[in-house]
Design an enzyme around this catalytic site. Sequence first.
Site, PDB file in Angstrom:
ATOM      1  N   ASN A  64       1.021  -1.203  -0.091  1.00  0.00           N
ATOM      2  CA  ASN A  64       0.045  -0.012   0.043  1.00  0.00           C
ATOM      3  C   ASN A  64       0.952   1.166  -0.368  1.00  0.00           C
ATOM      4  OD1 ASN A  64      -2.758  -1.028   0.043  1.00  0.00           O
ATOM      5  ND2 ASN A  64      -2.570  -1.726   2.212  1.00  0.00           N
ATOM      6  N   HIS A  93      -7.493  -7.787  -0.384  1.00  0.00           N
ATOM      7  CA  HIS A  93      -8.449  -9.006   0.070  1.00  0.00           C
ATOM      8  C   HIS A  93      -9.834  -8.377   0.269  1.00  0.00           C
ATOM      9  CE1 HIS A  93      -6.198  -8.553   3.873  1.00  0.00           C
ATOM     10  NE2 HIS A  93      -7.173  -7.572   3.902  1.00  0.00           N
ATOM     11  N   ARG A  98     -20.248   8.242  17.676  1.00  0.00           N
ATOM     12  CA  ARG A  98     -21.557   7.560  17.209  1.00  0.00           C
ATOM     13  C   ARG A  98     -21.022   6.219  16.365  1.00  0.00           C
ATOM     14  NH1 ARG A  98     -24.692   7.529  12.339  1.00  0.00           N
ATOM     15  NH2 ARG A  98     -23.264   9.249  11.085  1.00  0.00           N
TER      16      ARG A  98
END
Length: 436
Positions: free
Chosen positions: A149, A172, A268
């Site tokens: 990455n 994946h 939240r």
Amino acid sequence: MNHPKIAFIGAGSVVFTQGLLADLFAFPELKDATIALHDIDPERLTTAQAAADYIARHRGARATVTAHADRRAALADADFVINIVQIGMGDSTRTDFEVPAAHGLRQTIGDTLGIGGIFRALRTFPFLKELGADMAELCPDAWLLNYTNPMAMNVQYLSAATGLTKVVGLCHSVYWTMQDLAKLVNVPYDEITYRAAGVNHQAWVLRFEHEGRDLYPKLDELIASDEQLRRRVRVDMYRRLGYYPTETSEHSSEYVPWYLHHDSEIERLRLPVGAYLGIVDENVAQYERTRKALATGEPLAVEGTMEYAPQIIHSVVSGTPRTVYGNVPNHGLIANLPADGVVEVPCLVDGSGLQPTRIGALPPQLAALNRTYLSANDLVVRAAVEDDPRHIRHAAMTDPATAAALPVERIWELCDAMVRAHGERLQPGLRHLLGS
């Protein structure tokens, strides 16, 4: 191709290397493969070789396993090259979190987009350029299977700067997203039909069916009845955009401007700011457990991972057709995304190689988000290819989460701080400080 040579570059990522080898040796056609391991860390390379030998024995493979401190020796005459290098390892990853945090920027994973993704790419590009040159000389017909990455930035840079064309980025996320969705709606994974497309870590489930019946209404019912499901970023995005994203909530929160800048949204949606640092620590702990087990003769887990690289290698070697998800230059595969951007699409792979699927146009709300993502990627790649440090700042200004959190002067100051922190790992032309 009776006895393929498979080079692992960055094989010191021992746990991941183990999983890939377990997958490879599960195929009868690959039990005689030559496995060439390369890493710049001698201890990790020795550990990787011991792990490979162990897995070969326990899988009944007759593989030839070699270890090389010299990358070129590992690459010579390879048929497949698996790149799992992480430039800078844990120390650079900590920098990617700690310096932005000091400037008021929150990240969860930091490996794909945003400040973390930008600078992970910039310190990886010099290595990718060298790898591309070596492959062009030593194994010009090999497939480069990239796991490193930031996936989309790295594949776009490889295309722009190295001339390699047999390159695919592998992740994946689509596979495991569909596994999770199948469990959620209580339908066996093997019975669902799906199609996803978009960009790496921000693709979308465009089709989700069982025996010709759309499963999205069943997912809607579950979400409506379960408050805890509604407290996931990816579910929140699905409810508003109409299509389920193919990456975890931690990842997904970083690629949009709506969540990490707001304390109420962090609470939240239960977002773990700085989560990747815990993953880094666990990766080190896993490596140490593996090294200790090999030294003391304890058994190692030899479990498959269902990763795509072994499946691709098997299909090319054996001619067995299968579909995988790959990251490749767009070139019209998704009609309403930039041609030079790297997209994630289904790909047919068989004895002739890998052929991406033409998707057509994405729904406009999905393409809008993907275009912003690809715009930031393009600026990072241009920074390196054109040797223009201003484009680093332009990429950070374009990034949604960074722009939501910081005024433009602070963005430029943060980029200067990151350039100073990563220093010698960047190509010389990108080390200039530009101020705010």
